[in-house]
Scaffold this active site. Sequence first.
Site, PDB file in Angstrom:
ATOM      1  NE  ARG A   7      -4.625   3.088   0.016  1.00 10.84           N
ATOM      2  CZ  ARG A   7      -5.699   2.451   0.454  1.00 10.84           C
ATOM      3  NH1 ARG A   7      -6.886   2.972   0.254  1.00 10.84           N
ATOM      4  NH2 ARG A   7      -5.577   1.304   1.080  1.00 10.84           N
TER       5      ARG A   7
ATOM      6  CG  ASP B  49      -2.052   0.964   1.163  1.00 11.51           C
ATOM      7  OD1 ASP B  49      -1.961   1.922   0.380  1.00 11.51           O
ATOM      8  OD2 ASP B  49      -3.038   0.764   1.893  1.00 11.51           O
TER       9      ASP B  49
HETATM   10  N1  LIG Z   1      -2.497  -1.957  -6.288  1.00 13.45           N
HETATM   11  C1  LIG Z   1      -3.759  -2.364  -6.250  1.00 13.45           C
HETATM   12  N2  LIG Z   1      -4.715  -1.483  -5.884  1.00 13.45           N
HETATM   13  C2  LIG Z   1      -5.975  -1.931  -5.835  1.00 13.45           C
HETATM   14  C3  LIG Z   1      -6.349  -3.239  -6.155  1.00 13.45           C
HETATM   15  N3  LIG Z   1      -7.677  -3.363  -6.006  1.00 13.45           N
HETATM   16  C4  LIG Z   1      -8.126  -2.146  -5.613  1.00 13.45           C
HETATM   17  N4  LIG Z   1      -7.099  -1.281  -5.502  1.00 13.45           N
HETATM   18  C5  LIG Z   1      -7.095   0.097  -5.027  1.00 13.45           C
HETATM   19  O1  LIG Z   1      -7.270   0.031  -3.641  1.00 13.45           O
HETATM   20  C6  LIG Z   1      -7.796   1.260  -3.160  1.00 13.45           C
HETATM   21  C7  LIG Z   1      -8.898   0.914  -2.164  1.00 13.45           C
HETATM   22  O2  LIG Z   1      -8.263   0.259  -1.112  1.00 13.45           O
HETATM   23  P1  LIG Z   1      -8.885  -0.935  -0.316  1.00 13.45           P
HETATM   24  O3  LIG Z   1      -7.762  -1.679   0.301  1.00 13.45           O
HETATM   25  O4  LIG Z   1      -9.843  -1.706  -1.194  1.00 13.45           O
HETATM   26  O5  LIG Z   1      -9.775  -0.280   0.792  1.00 13.45           O
HETATM   27  P2  LIG Z   1      -9.386   0.889   1.775  1.00 13.45           P
HETATM   28  O6  LIG Z   1      -9.701   2.186   1.078  1.00 13.45           O
HETATM   29  O7  LIG Z   1      -7.992   0.741   2.276  1.00 13.45           O
HETATM   30  O8  LIG Z   1     -10.322   0.615   3.009  1.00 13.45           O
HETATM   31  P3  LIG Z   1     -11.879   0.901   3.200  1.00 13.45           P
HETATM   32  O9  LIG Z   1     -11.970   2.256   3.831  1.00 13.45           O
HETATM   33  O10 LIG Z   1     -12.359  -0.163   4.091  1.00 13.45           O
HETATM   34  O11 LIG Z   1     -12.506   0.885   1.825  1.00 13.45           O
HETATM   35  C8  LIG Z   1      -8.239   2.026  -4.389  1.00 13.45           C
HETATM   36  O12 LIG Z   1      -7.259   3.039  -4.632  1.00 13.45           O
HETATM   37  C9  LIG Z   1      -8.197   0.988  -5.499  1.00 13.45           C
HETATM   38  O13 LIG Z   1      -7.878   1.559  -6.752  1.00 13.45           O
HETATM   39  C10 LIG Z   1      -5.317  -4.143  -6.525  1.00 13.45           C
HETATM   40  O14 LIG Z   1      -5.540  -5.328  -6.771  1.00 13.45           O
HETATM   41  N5  LIG Z   1      -4.051  -3.662  -6.566  1.00 13.45           N
END
Ligand SMILES: Nc1nc2c(ncn2[C@@H]2O[C@H](COP(=O)(O)OP(=O)(O)OP(=O)(O)O)[C@@H](O)[C@H]2O)c(=O)[nH]1
Length: 224
Positions: free
Chosen positions: A131, A129
């Site tokens: 972010r 992650d």
């Molecule tokens: N690198 C990558 N990013 C992904 C994938 N699937 C979804 N994403 C990204 O993951 C992000 C969302 O993160 P999540 O881990 O699904 O959820 P979260 O935002 O951390 O947590 P919540 O608040 O519970 O939704 C978005 O930016 C999506 O574009 C994947 O397989 N690989």
Amino acid sequence: MSKIQLVAEAQLPTKFGIFRMVGFEFPDTHKEHAALVMGDISDSEHNPVLARIHSECLTGDALHSLKCDCGFQLETALRQISEAGRGVLIYHREEGRGIGLINKIRAYSLQDQGLDTIEANEALGFAADERNFAVCADIFELLGVKKVRLLTNNPNKIDTMREAGINVVERVALNVGENRYNTAYLSTKAEKMGHLIVHNHENKEHDQHQHGVCCSCQREQISE
Ligand SMILES: Nc1nc2c(ncn2[C@@H]2O[C@H](COP(=O)(O)OP(=O)(O)OP(=O)(O)O)[C@@H](O)[C@H]2O)c(=O)[nH]1
Ligand SMILES: [Zn+2]
């Protein structure tokens, strides 16, 4: 890097009601984020605001992908804010957990070959992650929001907000959109990333299913 700034505002009518859309920009990089605001959020100290930090997912949010839960979470969060008559959704423009759209497509290609979401990121040379949620705390601050009820299953978002001085008084779970194409993705988030995911079969509120998708999500007509 300089701090993000509030640079534009306008009304945005949506199918969930009329929001105020607020645009934010870093002066040096011109990197953009946005927020949708409903109601009076200036008194969060006494009346915490229902809030969502939603990370950009073009595939889930706009293209109806079933590989993740993002689109379902986006709709549910906007609906809940609208039902509350008051709240904030920060649209956090860090596509693909910060690796960008093209790298997410590359990661999806590796997932087609059997890697899970974390293994795929790592094979491409990224952390699981990438972010940075700290900017969301700055956005809350610019909006005058101090106390929130945060719609999320990700404890990292809560920790980062608290460290940055945003008081998360409650976590509001957001378990929607589970289907046959994202079960493994949700399990990886729960088991390897510590997300607080409740699967549909364990979730008493969502025990009816149609077309493989949770009843609560309003996208039931899915052809398979
Ligand atoms: N690198 C990558 N990013 C992904 C994938 N699937 C979804 N994403 C990204 O993951 C992000 C969302 O993160 P999540 O881990 O699904 O959820 P979260 O935002 O951390 O947590 P919540 O608040 O519970 O939704 C978005 O930016 C999506 O574009 C994947 O397989 N690989
Ligand atoms: Zn997604």
